[in-house]
Design a protein around this motif. Structure first.
Motif, PDB file in Angstrom:
ATOM      1  N   MET A  51       0.837  -1.198   0.000  1.00 14.49           N
ATOM      2  CA  MET A  51       0.000   0.000   0.000  1.00 14.49           C
ATOM      3  C   MET A  51       0.873   1.249   0.000  1.00 14.49           C
ATOM      4  SD  MET A  51      -2.920   0.964   2.755  1.00 14.49           S
ATOM      5  CE  MET A  51      -2.839   2.665   3.230  1.00 14.49           C
ATOM      6  N   ALA A  71      -9.980   4.495  -1.242  1.00 10.72           N
ATOM      7  CA  ALA A  71      -8.672   4.323  -1.883  1.00 10.72           C
ATOM      8  C   ALA A  71      -7.774   3.456  -1.012  1.00 10.72           C
ATOM      9  CB  ALA A  71      -8.037   5.683  -2.120  1.00 10.72           C
ATOM     10  N   GLU A 114      -8.680  -0.142  -1.302  1.00 14.77           N
ATOM     11  CA  GLU A 114      -8.269  -0.740  -2.566  1.00 14.77           C
ATOM     12  C   GLU A 114      -6.761  -0.694  -2.747  1.00 14.77           C
ATOM     13  OE1 GLU A 114     -10.497   1.344  -5.512  1.00 14.77           O
ATOM     14  OE2 GLU A 114     -12.424   0.603  -4.760  1.00 14.77           O
ATOM     15  N   ARG A 147      -4.578   1.858  -3.098  1.00 19.48           N
ATOM     16  CA  ARG A 147      -4.050   2.729  -4.151  1.00 19.48           C
ATOM     17  C   ARG A 147      -4.086   4.173  -3.660  1.00 19.48           C
ATOM     18  NH1 ARG A 147      -8.447   5.425  -6.007  1.00 19.48           N
ATOM     19  NH2 ARG A 147     -10.433   4.402  -5.657  1.00 19.48           N
ATOM     20  N   GLU A 148      -3.483   5.037  -4.406  1.00 21.03           N
ATOM     21  CA  GLU A 148      -3.547   6.459  -4.075  1.00 21.03           C
ATOM     22  C   GLU A 148      -4.814   7.050  -4.640  1.00 21.03           C
ATOM     23  OE1 GLU A 148      -0.481   9.292  -4.180  1.00 21.03           O
ATOM     24  OE2 GLU A 148       1.116   7.783  -4.190  1.00 21.03           O
ATOM     25  N   ARG A 151      -7.121   9.263  -6.822  1.00 20.90           N
ATOM     26  CA  ARG A 151      -6.962   9.843  -8.160  1.00 20.90           C
ATOM     27  C   ARG A 151      -7.429  11.293  -8.131  1.00 20.90           C
ATOM     28  NH1 ARG A 151      -8.506   4.533  -9.525  1.00 20.90           N
ATOM     29  NH2 ARG A 151     -10.697   5.045  -9.298  1.00 20.90           N
TER      30      ARG A 151
END
Lengths: 479, 237
Positions: free
Chosen positions: B1, B167, B170, B172-173, B175
């Motif tokens: 992460m 985010a 999941e 991720r960063e 968006r």
């Protein structure tokens, strides 16, 4: 012959009115016991008219203050006329007004005591009572104006499970601390010189009054040691309470001055508010003295024309000092040229509520300057009563100009707005005036309103000495 | 992460694009459970809008043109409302770098509202009840406020929190443009752009560097997070 004598007359000094020194309370002594009896009579006599006023005022307090306030708590702040952008209205105006009135006692009593102004003696207590009751009326408003008064204690620093403290950066917390300090210290300062008088009353009463005074007099016997300690305590408090008094209204002014609101953000607000407070406080003392003098027995012996005269001179000086600070506030803002602040000052004088601004100037400057220089007017109690009432009207108008009229015209013209007080607010304000008068009326029959021992002490120091055929007033230095 | 870096949320208002349609006001009120106060109270100046469109007229009649300027809480970096609150009901959030109103801490001194040079704060003068069928539209992510409490725009902090949580879940960063406050989402002319100012490549950062940029009353030193782009067309502000 007649022609020759004329130039001589003009050379002669204007006829000096030879004043009888016995017009002064200090040179008109009466036997101690008689004076004690006069005070006791004034305190214990209640007329039918007195009770009518007490009942009437109590009803006003009950309905206009607590009734309207209770209704507002249950319904919402919306009952007051305040709206965006004027979030503070009559409540805060009246709060500042009462805190201003409360400066009377300390000024008259502590500052005049420290400077040994002899004319203060008969009315120090009357003005100290104004401090206490003015604070009692004023301290209600920070509660009244809260949106959620039922959680008011969150503003008090008290230990709690979540370690949540109030925000010590907020001027409202400074306010809370300053007013609490002032209320406590001024109450003690009221009580200390009261002890010998309560003991006097204790020895001359029976029944419930005797029990009450016995408790309050703390076993005062009047020994040399007791007097010595009492004098020291009073002196310490008189000196200590002066900075407290200055700090209180400075901190009240910081409620406004530390904000970014154009027209509030001014470094002169501290002293400007103090001078205004003392002007309105001393004026209120004169109004109250007139009422006491004309309604209570024997008060015309204690409260004399000389006192109205002396306070009138003080008022003239304070009115001039107020005008000086007012001028500074306006001149520097105008000269500084910040557009928003300049616009506000222009709107004060030309805007929709310009009459408030002119009322302030007429009552605070024009009327005192036109009248108070005159000795005859200063020595006419009813005239002084009217003038001092008008000064307080002017001071109320000053606070009204500073608070709602300044908030209504800030930097974004789209959000300009005018505020009109609604009946609920007006009723609560009237209610606190009634509360102040009611407390004063009740106190006037419960405690000696004139500090007898101070008057007697002063009269012992003042003597008329015979030098040849002339009587020369002389004063012995006390202490 | 990915390591989460603290975001600095900001908004750009392009006055050239604003048509004054007030869709942002409606969307904001629905998203944030802002109560309707009724015609009379609105006329009296007690509408509870968290965002409002300031409408100025330019020129002399009949050649007048309206100019529109949506104004919401500017999320000042140096907010005048914060130090004056006696009970810390107006605080700065470390995570979102915005100014938050703590409704259940507010005692209603209204000092913050006086001290806000943008008049972005509104007060609950009464308890405002919604009639029965309308109550079901209340957004469960936002608390309702009772009488005597201040409220104001939060940049839809509930959406920021939810977007970040999503985010993170999941792995991720975030968006750019993934998180949108209700007003931005509703603006048909795309006059409002929201995003992370600390990311120099984000759309909001690029727009905030525009030559047309200015901040409202920036001479007061409040460091607003809302950037206005000066209108150069006929209907710009």
């Amino acid at each position: 012959m007649a022609v020759e004598s004329k130039p001589l007359e003009t050379v002669l000094p204007a006829a000096h009115v030879e004043e009888d020194p016995r017009e002064h309370l200090m040179f008109d002594p009466r036997p101690r016991e008689e004076m004690n009896r006069m005070i006791m009579e004034a305190m214990t006599t209640t007329s039918r008219r007195y009770w009518a006023w007490v009942i009437g005022l109590a009803l006003v307090v009950l309905i206009c203050l607590f009734g309207a306030w209770g209704n507002m708590i249950l319904t919402g702040m919306g009952l007051a006329g305040i709206r965006r952008p004027v979030f503070w209205g009559l409540f805060i105006v009246t709060f500042v007004f009462w805190i201003g009135i409360s400066h009377a006692g300390t000024f008259v009593s502590a500052i005049l005591r420290v400077f040994k102004a002899e004319f203060r003696r008969p009315f120090t207590r009357a003005s100290e009572l104004m401090t206490t009751f003015g604070l009692a009326a004023g301290a209600l408003f920070p509660l009244i104006h809260l949106g959620r008064v039922w959680v008011f204690y969150w503003m008090i620093p008290y230990p709690n499970a979540r370690w949540l403290w109030p925000n010590f950066r907020s001027p409202l917390v400074w306010d809370f601390l300053a007013i609490t300090t002032y209320l406590l210290s001024s109450t003690i300062y009221l009580y200390l010189p009261l002890v010998p008088d309560l003991a006097m009353a204790r020895d001359r009463t029976t029944g419930w009054r005797h029990t009450l005074y016995r408790l309050l007099a703390l076993g005062w016997r009047g020994t040399e040691a007791e007097w010595h300690r009492l004098r020291r305590a009073i002196t310490i408090f008189a000196f200590a309470i002066i900075p407290v008094m200055f700090s209180v209204h400075t901190i009240v002014s910081w409620d406004f001055a530390v904000g970014v609101v154009a027209g509030w953000h001014s470094t002169i607000f501290g002293p400007y508010f103090i001078i205004g407070a003392i002007l309105s406080g001393v004026a209120a003392v004169v109004s109250i003295l007139f009422v006491l003098r004309s309604t209570m027995q024997h008060m015309d012996y204690f409260i004399r024309k000389e006192h109205f005269d002396a306070l009138g001179k003080l008022l003239l000086v304070f009115s001039m000092a107020w005008a000086y600070f007012f001028f500074n506030d306006y001149l520097l803002t105008w000269y500084g040229g910040e557009e928003a602040a300049r616009r506000i000052l222009t709107l004060h004088a030309t805007g929709p509520a310009a009459w408030v601004w002119y009322l302030m100037l007429i009552c605070n400057v024009l009327i005192p300057w036109l009248t108070l220089w005159n000795r005859t007017i200063r020595r006419t109690p009813w005239a002084m009563f009217i003038i001092t009432l008008l000064i307080n009207v002017g001071m109320y108008a000053e606070r009204y100009t500073i608070i709602p009229l300044t908030l209504g015209h800030q930097r974004m013209p789209f959000d300009w707005g005018v505020y009109t007080p609604r009946p609920t607010e007006i009723s609560i304000v009237i209610g606190t005036f009634a509360l102040f008068l009611l407390l004063y009326l009740l106190a006037s029959r419960l405690i000696p309103l004139v500090p007898v021992w101070e008057v007697q002490e002063g009269q012992m120091a003042h003597t008329l000495r015979r030098v040849g055929k002339a009587e020369v007033p002389s004063v012995t230095e006390l202490e | 992460m990915a390591e989460e870096r603290p975001a600095k949320w900001g908004l750009v208002v392009d006055l050239d694009r604003c048509t004054g349609c007030n869709a942002c006001i409606a969307a904001c009120s629905m998203e944030n459970n802002v109560p309707f106060v009724g015609e009379d109270e609105v006329a009296y100046g007690r509408a509870l809008y968290w965002i409002r469109t300031q409408r100025y007229w330019e020129g002399e009649y009949p050649a007048v043109t309206p100019t529109f300027q949506p104004v919401m809480c500017q999320q000042c970096g140096n907010a005048p409302c914060e130090p004056v609150c006696p009970v810390y009901a107006s605080v700065h959030s470390e995570e979102e770098q915005i100014n938050l109103a703590v409704y259940n801490r507010c005692v209603g001194t209204r000092y913050c509202a006086n001290n806000c040079p943008y008049f972005a704060r509104v007060f609950n003068w009464f308890d405002y009840e919604l009639p029965e069928p309308m109550r079901s539209y209340l957004n469960p992510d936002v608390t309702v406020r009772r009488r005597g409490v201040m409220e104001k725009c939060t940049f839809c902090v509930q959406r920021i929190v939810r977007g970040r949580q999503k985010a993170r879940a999941e792995g991720r960063e975030l968006r750019d443009g993934e998180i949108q406050p209700a007003c931005v989402q509703a603006c048909p002319a795309e006059a409002l752009v929201f995003g992370d100012l600390s990311d120099p490549e984000s759309r909001v950062s690029q727009l905030a560097r525009s030559q047309r940029r200015y901040h409202l009353l920036e001479e007061l030193g409040t460091l607003p997070r809302v950037t206005y782009l000066k209108g150069v067309g006929n209907h710009g502000g």
